[in-house]
Design an enzyme around this catalytic site. Structure first.
Site, PDB file in Angstrom:
ATOM      1  N   LYS A 110       1.814  23.345  18.468  1.00 20.46           N
ATOM      2  CA  LYS A 110       2.355  23.772  19.757  1.00 20.46           C
ATOM      3  C   LYS A 110       2.487  22.588  20.719  1.00 20.46           C
ATOM      4  CE  LYS A 110      -0.851  26.964  20.478  1.00 20.46           C
ATOM      5  NZ  LYS A 110      -1.606  26.983  19.201  1.00 20.46           N
ATOM      6  N   ARG A 131      -3.677  34.358  24.884  1.00 12.02           N
ATOM      7  CA  ARG A 131      -4.431  34.213  23.650  1.00 12.02           C
ATOM      8  C   ARG A 131      -4.965  35.568  23.178  1.00 12.02           C
ATOM      9  NH1 ARG A 131      -5.293  28.816  23.024  1.00 12.02           N
ATOM     10  NH2 ARG A 131      -6.998  28.249  21.669  1.00 12.02           N
ATOM     11  N   ARG A 139     -12.615  29.224  14.783  1.00 11.94           N
ATOM     12  CA  ARG A 139     -11.390  29.311  15.603  1.00 11.94           C
ATOM     13  C   ARG A 139     -10.293  30.060  14.876  1.00 11.94           C
ATOM     14  NH1 ARG A 139     -10.454  23.344  16.664  1.00 11.94           N
ATOM     15  NH2 ARG A 139      -8.429  23.879  17.544  1.00 11.94           N
ATOM     16  N   ARG A 169      -7.153  15.629  13.059  1.00 12.19           N
ATOM     17  CA  ARG A 169      -6.707  15.390  14.430  1.00 12.19           C
ATOM     18  C   ARG A 169      -7.688  14.500  15.189  1.00 12.19           C
ATOM     19  NH1 ARG A 169      -3.941  20.283  17.496  1.00 12.19           N
ATOM     20  NH2 ARG A 169      -5.958  21.074  18.081  1.00 12.19           N
ATOM     21  N   ARG A 228     -12.685  16.184  18.416  1.00 19.51           N
ATOM     22  CA  ARG A 228     -13.251  17.117  19.393  1.00 19.51           C
ATOM     23  C   ARG A 228     -14.430  17.876  18.792  1.00 19.51           C
ATOM     24  NH1 ARG A 228      -7.851  20.152  21.225  1.00 19.51           N
ATOM     25  NH2 ARG A 228      -9.180  21.865  20.581  1.00 19.51           N
TER      26      ARG A 228
HETATM   27  P1  ADP Z   1      -6.318  24.928  19.807  1.00 21.26           P
HETATM   28  O1  ADP Z   1      -6.248  23.508  19.401  1.00 21.26           O
HETATM   29  O2  ADP Z   1      -7.337  25.757  19.122  1.00 21.26           O
HETATM   30  O3  ADP Z   1      -4.987  25.582  19.997  1.00 21.26           O
HETATM   31  P2  ADP Z   1      -6.746  24.717  22.637  1.00 21.26           P
HETATM   32  O4  ADP Z   1      -6.737  23.291  22.977  1.00 21.26           O
HETATM   33  O5  ADP Z   1      -5.593  25.555  23.020  1.00 21.26           O
HETATM   34  O6  ADP Z   1      -7.070  24.853  21.117  1.00 21.26           O
HETATM   35  O7  ADP Z   1      -8.071  25.417  23.194  1.00 21.26           O
HETATM   36  C1  ADP Z   1      -9.355  24.926  22.907  1.00 21.26           C
HETATM   37  C2  ADP Z   1     -10.391  25.969  23.266  1.00 21.26           C
HETATM   38  O8  ADP Z   1     -10.269  26.340  24.638  1.00 21.26           O
HETATM   39  C3  ADP Z   1     -10.265  27.274  22.512  1.00 21.26           C
HETATM   40  O9  ADP Z   1     -10.928  27.240  21.265  1.00 21.26           O
HETATM   41  C4  ADP Z   1     -10.895  28.265  23.470  1.00 21.26           C
HETATM   42  O10 ADP Z   1     -12.292  28.184  23.443  1.00 21.26           O
HETATM   43  C5  ADP Z   1     -10.454  27.744  24.818  1.00 21.26           C
HETATM   44  N1  ADP Z   1      -9.165  28.344  25.256  1.00 21.26           N
HETATM   45  C6  ADP Z   1      -7.976  27.711  25.429  1.00 21.26           C
HETATM   46  N2  ADP Z   1      -7.028  28.544  25.865  1.00 21.26           N
HETATM   47  C7  ADP Z   1      -7.626  29.760  25.974  1.00 21.26           C
HETATM   48  C8  ADP Z   1      -7.198  31.068  26.381  1.00 21.26           C
HETATM   49  N3  ADP Z   1      -5.911  31.295  26.758  1.00 21.26           N
HETATM   50  N4  ADP Z   1      -8.105  32.072  26.369  1.00 21.26           N
HETATM   51  C9  ADP Z   1      -9.381  31.865  26.005  1.00 21.26           C
HETATM   52  N5  ADP Z   1      -9.863  30.691  25.600  1.00 21.26           N
HETATM   53  C10 ADP Z   1      -9.008  29.632  25.605  1.00 21.26           C
END
Ligand code: ADP
Ligand code: ZN
Length: 216
Positions: free
Chosen positions: A13, A88, A173, A127, A162
């Site tokens: 994304k 989400r 996740r 990553r 991370r």
């Molecule tokens: P990913 O690489 O899993 O797409 P993100 O960078 O979008 O991860 O998000 C990292 C973390 O931040 C998620 O695992 C979650 O804990 C939290 N997070 C991000 N966006 C949301 C959301 N819209 N609702 C709830 N938790 C979120």
């Protein structure tokens, strides 16, 4: 142009969003980036979010909606935005719908990125992310390495894995994605602005998204 990008963690994304923001002159609103900045800055919201994030769990909807409501009203969102990592959950999608109608905004495209699970797993473990909260550039040791190993091309800070990219957190996740986020596909499927596109190649899916948006 106002867009929603859906897809599993590691679906790409961020990469696709980068191309779209350049094309349309819009901003990328990544709840993940916003939360990580809040954690680094040590704000109360960051402190609340950190435990959930490290365990690979979702941060409570109320925290996310507070963040987004503020962000959507900042002046830089006027020319458009791309939502990355939000909504989400179904409750977030419903709250977003109410929020957009309150703000008088409509969405031009809801795009789901389709990537096979094996590819996702490999991508997530490979990553690396820039440790500078103001930069957060993303690299991949196989497909997009930084010029110098462990050092960000853009700002020179260290690139790191991370906390939520350990194998255990990644498994968690993906499970959370299946349970809480994948149902959004059915939630949005009947919208005229919805498209689900194969997304193995970031550049190619970007071109398909643009073609879809211009056909409409
Ligand atoms: P990913 O690489 O899993 O797409 P993100 O960078 O979008 O991860 O998000 C990292 C973390 O931040 C998620 O695992 C979650 O804990 C939290 N997070 C991000 N966006 C949301 C959301 N819209 N609702 C709830 N938790 C979120
Ligand atoms: Zn950097």
């Amino acid at each position: 142009m106002r867009l929603i990008l859906l897809g599993a963690p590691g679906a790409g994304k961020g990469t696709v969003a980068e191309l779209l923001i350049e094309k349309y002159g819009i901003v990328q609103l990544s709840t993940g980036d916003m939360l990580r900045s809040a954690v680094k800055a040590g704000t109360p919201l960051g402190a609340e979010a950190q435990g959930y994030m490290n365990r690979g769990e979702l941060v409570p909807d109320s925290v996310i909606m507070g963040l987004m409501e503020q962000r959507l009203q900042s002046p830089d969102c006027e020319s458009g935005f791309i939502l990355d990592g939000f909504p989400r959950t179904i409750p977030q999608a419903e709250a977003l719908k109410a929020m957009l109608s309150r703000l008088g905004l409509s969405i031009d495209g809801i795009i789901n990125l389709e990537v096979p699970r094996g590819v996702i797993l490999r991508r997530l473990t490979s990553r690396r992310t820039c440790s500078n909260p103001d930069c957060q550039a993303i690299y991949n040791i196989y497909t997009k390495p930084s010029k110098k190993e462990g050092v960000c091309d853009k700002c020179g800070s260290a690139t790191i894995q991370r906390d939520d990219e350990t194998e255990e957190a990644i498994g968690k996740r993906l499970k959370t994605y299946e349970e809480k986020t994948a149902p959004l596909i059915d939630y949005y499927r009947s919208e005229k602005t919805y498209a689900s596109l194969p997304a193995l190649d970031g550049r190619e899916v970007y071109e398909n998204i643009v073609a879809f948006l211009e056909r409409r």
